[in-house]
Design an enzyme around this catalytic site. Structure first.
Site, short mmCIF file in Angstrom:
data_model
loop_
_atom_site.label_atom_id
_atom_site.label_comp_id
_atom_site.label_asym_id
_atom_site.label_seq_id
_atom_site.Cartn_x
_atom_site.Cartn_y
_atom_site.Cartn_z
N GLY A 1 -58.52 -52.84 101.43
CA GLY A 1 -57.77 -53.24 102.62
C GLY A 1 -58.69 -53.91 103.63
N ARG B 1 -57.40 -57.08 95.27
CA ARG B 1 -57.56 -55.86 94.48
C ARG B 1 -57.70 -56.22 93.01
NH1 ARG B 1 -54.63 -53.18 99.01
NH2 ARG B 1 -56.14 -51.64 99.68
N ARG C 1 -53.93 -43.64 105.75
CA ARG C 1 -53.81 -43.14 104.36
C ARG C 1 -53.68 -41.62 104.38
NH1 ARG C 1 -56.78 -46.28 99.54
NH2 ARG C 1 -58.65 -46.02 100.76
N ASP D 1 -63.15 -46.33 99.89
CA ASP D 1 -63.70 -45.56 98.78
C ASP D 1 -63.50 -46.22 97.42
OD1 ASP D 1 -61.02 -45.01 98.81
OD2 ASP D 1 -61.22 -42.84 99.07
N ASP E 1 -59.05 -46.66 108.35
CA ASP E 1 -58.59 -45.28 108.15
C ASP E 1 -59.58 -44.20 108.59
OD1 ASP E 1 -56.27 -46.34 107.01
OD2 ASP E 1 -57.13 -46.35 105.00
N ASP F 1 -61.75 -42.80 106.82
CA ASP F 1 -61.66 -41.76 105.78
C ASP F 1 -62.90 -41.73 104.88
OD1 ASP F 1 -61.18 -44.19 104.56
OD2 ASP F 1 -59.47 -43.52 103.39
N THR G 1 -63.00 -49.94 106.93
CA THR G 1 -61.60 -49.52 106.76
C THR G 1 -61.10 -48.98 108.09
OG1 THR G 1 -60.17 -47.82 105.82
CG2 THR G 1 -62.51 -47.40 105.69
P1 ADP Z 1 -60.56 -49.47 99.39
O1 ADP Z 1 -61.92 -49.99 99.06
O2 ADP Z 1 -60.10 -49.89 100.76
O3 ADP Z 1 -60.43 -47.99 99.13
P2 ADP Z 1 -59.06 -49.98 96.93
O4 ADP Z 1 -58.85 -48.54 96.61
O5 ADP Z 1 -57.92 -50.91 96.71
O6 ADP Z 1 -59.51 -50.21 98.44
O7 ADP Z 1 -60.32 -50.48 96.06
C1 ADP Z 1 -60.79 -51.80 96.19
C2 ADP Z 1 -61.23 -52.29 94.84
O8 ADP Z 1 -62.32 -51.49 94.37
C3 ADP Z 1 -60.21 -52.23 93.73
O9 ADP Z 1 -59.29 -53.29 93.73
C4 ADP Z 1 -61.09 -52.27 92.50
O10 ADP Z 1 -61.49 -53.60 92.22
C5 ADP Z 1 -62.32 -51.47 92.95
N1 ADP Z 1 -62.17 -50.10 92.45
C6 ADP Z 1 -61.34 -49.14 92.90
N2 ADP Z 1 -61.42 -48.02 92.14
C7 ADP Z 1 -62.33 -48.29 91.18
C8 ADP Z 1 -62.87 -47.55 90.07
N3 ADP Z 1 -62.46 -46.30 89.80
N4 ADP Z 1 -63.81 -48.14 89.30
C9 ADP Z 1 -64.23 -49.39 89.55
N5 ADP Z 1 -63.75 -50.14 90.57
C10 ADP Z 1 -62.83 -49.61 91.38
#
Ligand code: ADP
Length: 317
Positions: free
Chosen positions: A10, A71, A170, A102, A126, A128, A124
């Protein structure tokens, strides 16, 4: 060094200020810094461009991220990450600074396990990420939420209404907790406070009977259907009630000075750590001092409820 920087997950106000800090600190160190567009998706697609000082001028005060974010759930697969590593090798990029939440940190950790020098910066709204007291974007989102709640209070008071305001976060209650305190909400509901609907309805009814002109309820997202709750408040409390979901306005806007300062500090710190040979870590501030934490530990940490602030709301809400 040849360093890449990307924003992922995000978007958050202050991401641009962070990109600027990374690029400028890197160039000042004699590094070559590459902007990678659209997060990990852009990385595997080779959307990589060398950035000069000038490429990051005039972005400090802009919301969003000039690099864009996207994403790529498939990044959890090693074959997909191998494509990313190929792109890095093709451009001789030896280190990657990943700005996000995360999910972004998990991607950075997996790349680190595959031999890439990575650093995570918490971007972020959030708040978090437990390895930093504050994340870049939280302060701005808090300002936006407070501005909206103040406005809703004006009209709630005029119409003797109850106003339920759902804020983002979140699963983290900080945005609700901080905005609720700053705006004098009568009730703040987060995962940490718990949600007792019967108690809320009874309290609102008592408020109404005591002649209070309005009631403000600030609630975190993902707790309940606030429009349905507003209907129940009308039935049981006697207040007219409206629910407002603040939504994506909380993600935009000019970053506050606090977010710009945090972005500048963490961006430069990430570059400094790379030069010290420290990688696979997430940077943050703890008690207003710069800290780094191994990414796997950062991901395993949980946000503890802020006891002092919860005691405070018991007394002054
Ligand atoms: P944020 O970083 O804000 O938590 P997301 O959860 O959408 O946002 O994660 C951002 C990107 O990080 C995802 O689109 C993906 O490319 C990568 N990502 C998320 N989870 C994993 C994972 N378990 N292993 C590898 N890459 C990941």
């Amino acid at each position: 060094m040849r360093i890449g920087v990307l924003t992922s997950g995000g978007d958050a106000p202050g991401m641009n200020a962070t990109i600027r800090a990374v690029v400028r600190a890197g160039i000042a160190n004699g590094d070559t810094v590459f902007g990678i567009y659209d997060g990990y998706r852009g990385l595997i697609e080779g959307k990589i461009q060398e950035f000069t000082r000038k490429d990051v001028s005039e972005i400090l005060n802009k919301g969003g991220t000039i690099l864009g974010t996207a994403r790529l759930p498939e990044f959890k697969y090693e074959q997909v990450r191998t494509l990313a590593i190929r792109q890095l090798q093709k451009n001789d990029i030896e280190a990657l600074i990943c700005i996000g939440g995360d999910g972004t940190y998990t991607g950075a950790l997996r790349l680190h396990e595959m031999g890439i020098k990575t650093i995570g910066i918490p971007g972020t709204i959030d708040n978090d990420i437990a390895s930093s007291d504050f994340t870049i974007g939280f302060s701005t989102a808090l300002n936006t939420a407070c501005d909206a709640i103040d406005k809703l209070r004006d009209t709630s008071s005029s119409h003797q209404r109850c106003s339920i305001i759902e804020v983002m976060g979140r699963h983290c209650g900080d945005l609700a907790l901080y905005s609720g305190i700053c705006c004098g909400a009568e009730y703040i509901i987060t995962n940490d406070t718990g949600f007792n609907k019967d108690e809320l309805l009874a309290n609102l009814k008592a408020n109404r009977l005591a002649g209070r002109r309005h009631a403000i309820v600030v609630i975190s997202e993902n707790i309940t259907d606030v429009h349905q709750l507003a209907k129940e408040v009308e039935i049981y409390s006697g207040y007219e009630c409206r629910a407002t979901i603040l939504g994506y306005i909380q993600r935009g806007g000019t970053p506050t000075p606090e977010d710009r300062l945090l972005a500048a500090r963490l961006g430069k710190y990430a570059v400094d750590l790379l030069h010290e040979g420290i990688t696979g870590v997430a940077v943050g501030v703890i008690k207003n001092e710069l800290h780094y934490t191994p990414i796997d530990k950062a991901l395993a940490m949980t946000n503890e409820p802020n006891v002092e602030l919860h005691k405070l709301i018991e007394k002054i809400s």
